[in-house]
Structures are given as structure tokens and as C-alpha cells.
Write a protein that holds these residues in place. Sequence first.
Motif, PDB file in Angstrom:
ATOM      1  N   ASP A  18       0.975  -1.264   0.099  1.00 49.24           N
ATOM      2  CA  ASP A  18      -0.066  -0.036  -0.032  1.00 49.24           C
ATOM      3  C   ASP A  18       0.727   1.246  -0.177  1.00 49.24           C
ATOM      4  OD1 ASP A  18      -2.986   1.170   0.235  1.00 49.24           O
ATOM      5  OD2 ASP A  18      -1.744   2.136   1.803  1.00 49.24           O
ATOM      6  N   GLU A  66      -0.563   0.018  -5.979  1.00 43.12           N
ATOM      7  CA  GLU A  66      -1.768   0.793  -6.755  1.00 43.12           C
ATOM      8  C   GLU A  66      -1.325   1.577  -7.808  1.00 43.12           C
ATOM      9  OE1 GLU A  66      -4.888   1.286  -3.351  1.00 43.12           O
ATOM     10  OE2 GLU A  66      -3.145   2.302  -2.729  1.00 43.12           O
ATOM     11  N   PRO A  88      -6.358   2.336  -7.420  1.00 42.89           N
ATOM     12  CA  PRO A  88      -7.041   2.453  -6.062  1.00 42.89           C
ATOM     13  C   PRO A  88      -8.668   2.413  -6.149  1.00 42.89           C
ATOM     14  CG  PRO A  88      -5.538   4.221  -6.540  1.00 42.89           C
ATOM     15  CD  PRO A  88      -5.806   3.231  -8.008  1.00 42.89           C
ATOM     16  N   GLN A  89      -9.384   2.780  -7.334  1.00 42.30           N
ATOM     17  CA  GLN A  89     -10.716   2.569  -7.285  1.00 42.30           C
ATOM     18  C   GLN A  89     -11.042   1.004  -6.939  1.00 42.30           C
ATOM     19  OE1 GLN A  89     -13.105   4.680  -6.873  1.00 42.30           O
ATOM     20  NE2 GLN A  89     -14.578   3.218  -6.969  1.00 42.30           N
ATOM     21  N   GLN A  90     -10.205   0.156  -7.881  1.00 43.77           N
ATOM     22  CA  GLN A  90     -10.490  -1.151  -7.982  1.00 43.77           C
ATOM     23  C   GLN A  90     -10.324  -1.929  -6.289  1.00 43.77           C
ATOM     24  OE1 GLN A  90      -8.605  -3.160 -11.126  1.00 43.77           O
ATOM     25  NE2 GLN A  90      -9.260  -5.188 -10.688  1.00 43.77           N
ATOM     26  N   LYS A  92     -10.573  -0.223  -3.711  1.00 43.80           N
ATOM     27  CA  LYS A  92     -11.714   0.034  -2.967  1.00 43.80           C
ATOM     28  C   LYS A  92     -12.888  -0.722  -3.015  1.00 43.80           C
ATOM     29  CE  LYS A  92     -15.018   4.083  -2.327  1.00 43.80           C
ATOM     30  NZ  LYS A  92     -15.359   5.480  -2.752  1.00 43.80           N
ATOM     31  N   ASN A  93     -13.278  -1.047  -4.375  1.00 42.61           N
ATOM     32  CA  ASN A  93     -14.290  -2.063  -4.658  1.00 42.61           C
ATOM     33  C   ASN A  93     -14.095  -3.540  -4.285  1.00 42.61           C
ATOM     34  OD1 ASN A  93     -15.759  -0.123  -6.062  1.00 42.61           O
ATOM     35  ND2 ASN A  93     -14.866  -0.556  -7.904  1.00 42.61           N
ATOM     36  N   ARG A  95     -12.390  -4.157  -1.443  1.00 45.11           N
ATOM     37  CA  ARG A  95     -12.531  -4.566   0.186  1.00 45.11           C
ATOM     38  C   ARG A  95     -13.911  -5.081   0.561  1.00 45.11           C
ATOM     39  NH1 ARG A  95     -11.231   1.632   0.495  1.00 45.11           N
ATOM     40  NH2 ARG A  95      -9.190   1.717   0.260  1.00 45.11           N
ATOM     41  N   GLY A 102     -15.892  -1.477   4.883  1.00 42.64           N
ATOM     42  CA  GLY A 102     -15.218  -0.614   3.755  1.00 42.64           C
ATOM     43  C   GLY A 102     -14.200   0.112   4.096  1.00 42.64           C
ATOM     44  N   ASN A 103     -13.840  -0.064   5.513  1.00 43.61           N
ATOM     45  CA  ASN A 103     -12.957   0.958   6.184  1.00 43.61           C
ATOM     46  C   ASN A 103     -11.734   0.905   5.462  1.00 43.61           C
ATOM     47  OD1 ASN A 103     -14.973   1.606   7.994  1.00 43.61           O
ATOM     48  ND2 ASN A 103     -14.283  -0.016   9.268  1.00 43.61           N
ATOM     49  N   LYS A 104     -11.088   2.176   5.216  1.00 48.10           N
ATOM     50  CA  LYS A 104      -9.567   2.466   4.725  1.00 48.10           C
ATOM     51  C   LYS A 104      -8.587   2.213   5.722  1.00 48.10           C
ATOM     52  CE  LYS A 104      -6.540   3.735   1.862  1.00 48.10           C
ATOM     53  NZ  LYS A 104      -5.440   3.244   2.324  1.00 48.10           N
ATOM     54  N   ASP A 109      -5.368  -2.673   3.162  1.00 48.68           N
ATOM     55  CA  ASP A 109      -5.093  -2.570   1.847  1.00 48.68           C
ATOM     56  C   ASP A 109      -4.097  -3.511   1.258  1.00 48.68           C
ATOM     57  OD1 ASP A 109      -7.467  -1.173   1.699  1.00 48.68           O
ATOM     58  OD2 ASP A 109      -6.331   0.921   1.106  1.00 48.68           O
TER      59      ASP A 109
END
Length: 418
Positions: A18, A66, A88-90, A92-93, A95, A102-104, A109
Motif C-alpha cells: 500500500d 496501486e 485505487p478505485q478497484q 476500494k471495490n 474491500r 469498507g474502512n480504509k 489494503d
Amino acid sequence: MSLTDTTPTRPAVTAGIDWASDNHAVCVLDPDGQVLARQTVAHTAAGLRRLTDVLERHQVTAVGIERGDGPVVDALLGTDVTVYVIPPQQVKNLRARYGSAGNKDDRFDAYVLADTIRTDWRRLTPLVLDSDTTTALRKLCRARRDLVAHRVAVANQLRAHLSTAMPAAVGLFSDLDSAISLRFLTRFTTQDDLDWLTPKRLATWLTSAAYSGHTSAQTLHARITAAPRGATGGHGHALAGITRAYLACLQTITAQIQTLAKQIADAYDAHPDKPVYAALPRVGTVRAARLLAEIGDARGRFPTADSLTCLAGVAPSTRESGKLRIVSFRWAVDKQLRDAVCDFAGDSRHANDWAAQLYNRARARGCDHPHAVRILARAWLDVIWKCWTTSTPYDPANHRALQNILNKDKTDDAPTAA
């Protein structure tokens, strides 16, 4: 891995990284998905050496990250690992596969990246880098484009300022940031300066400035006198300081744009892929260089024309569920590549009958201009991809679709027998 080797093999031990500005979270998984190691390494030379040591110690064969550039990727490519880039968007999905919250979290990650490589490696494409020459050309083209955007922004600020300080200067010449307009504003900075002008004085100044326009001094002077008056006296002189500040910015930016354009031209002329793009219609030097730079020269990145059109965002996104089928605009794309391709395609229709026909047919079906340009760009990418993969220069004489149109026009124009 080799920069040209794109044949993936099943990874035994995977890792996820990450990326962050100061520290990078690392997670290593065995083939069963069990965590072998978790580390946080600093974004320093020592930290990157520690990162590669961790990967070598656990015999990692594939890494998920990423982004596909920067010091971390350079360090990874110096080892024997295969690098996969997951945007990054992928991530996010992804997770949602491990929980609904869906926490960051950087450590989590890193685990998601490693586990995705472990389970879905067949669907992913290993990172293949362009040559240093192409990468440098891409940076030059993007820097020039950024400066052009800055020039537009400063010109808009100058226009807004002049609308109250000296309105007559706003519409005097065709473009506010043209060379003659900037030179005029440098010489005449206040309304008092404009009041001093007569048609004869203006004509003398235009001659000294080597004005090449087709508008007479009498017409330009009439525009000045017809415009609303600006600030005069002390107020006008105070506002002139703001005018000079904007002018200095514009002149500096314009000079640097010209400098970058020269560097781009030199780099493009020396690039081995130049012949592939040079004969495209209305492509020019900077536009051709930008197309070359954004598409790149790593042939393994785009094994098919569809893979190129999808990344460029000129192929629609289709969603189907039961009887429902939705075809929509594609958002997850390389926006720089899409902009370069659409910029070329939109102008090519003015010099290529095949391109003009495709564009006009799209408009006739009810497509708006941007949609029609994307349709044309997709067709052009099929042609460019074929030339690119075979290192063959584009030749209108070998473009069958274009020649069919040209031959049909000749047949239609031929006189009929009596």
C-alpha cells in the motif's frame, strides 16, 4: 522480470504494497492465503532496500501495488518479482470481498492487494514498462499541456481584470494571449495611453510591431473608441501594475511552452516509433508526439486493439442483468490517453474522408459531438494499433476503408456514357 515478458505464471508467494507518501505497508501471503509477514517501510533508500530484502527472504514471486511508477516500482523491477498494478478505485471495490464496512486501512489494503494477486492472477496483466525515451517524452508532453492550461487560466484572469481596468483591450485582437495582443498591452497599459492614440499613431505602432493581421489601423482604432472607457489618472496607473503582473506571467508561461515544444520535437524526431504516427492526417508534431507518448512503446501492454480502446475510454461500458442491458460512458480509463486520442480524432475528420464519413454517420444517428469523436477515435485506434504492433507507418494508400470511399467518389463523379 523482463520488460517484454508478459506471460504470467501462478505465483507461489504473493505480496501487497500500500503506497503512501512517507511509509509503505507490506503484506506477504503464502499460497493458502496465510500471512507470512507484515512490515511498514519508510520511503527512503534504506526503506526500499528493506522492502526488497523482505521480498527476497520470503521468495515472493508476485507483488500487487496501486500505481505503476515511482521509486517503489523502480525498486521492485530491479528484483525478480512480477509486478501487477491494481488501481485505487478497484482496491476500494475489492474491500467488499472481506467485509461490508469498507474502512480504509493501509495494512488491510496491503493484504487485499496480496490476496487479489494470489486468487485472481490469471485475470491480471503484469506491468510492462515503456522505454526511458518514451517515458521522458510523455512527461514533456504532459508538462506542456499543464502549462497550456495555466496560460488559459492566467489569460482569463487578465481578461477579467481588463474588463474594468481597460475594456477596449479585451476584444481588440482575436486572442488576448496572442503575441501582438501581449505586445500592445505592454506598450499601452492604461486608458490614458489609449486616449493618446490616433489612427495614424496606431498605424505607426502596428508597423513597428510587425503586425501581420488583416485588420486596418482605422478599424482597430474604431474598436478602441467604441469600447467603454477604463480607469484613468492615479486609479488607472495603479491597475496598470496588475496588468503588468499578469503580462509577466503570460509571457513567462508562453516562453516555457515554446521551450518544451522544442524539446518535444527533438525527442519525437529521435524516437524509433515516429514513422508510425507521422503520416496520420493533421497530426502535427506535438499532437503526434503526445499520441506516441500516451500509447507508449511497450507492445505487451495491449495484446489486442480492444485492450487499447478500453483503456483509452473510447469503447462504451456494457452492463447486462436479465433482460436489462445498459451501454454507458466508460469512466475508469486513462484520461490522458483518451484526451490525446480524441484530440487527434476530432481534427482528423477535416483531412480524411473516411474519418469525416464515420463522424457524420454518428452525428446523423443522433450522437452529440463528443460521442461522435469517441466513435471515430475507436475506429482510428484499430488502425493505429495495427500499425503500432507491426511497426508499419500509416499509409493512406494502404488504408482500404479510405481507398474504398475515394474510389467510390471517383466513380460517382465519372461522366456517364451517352
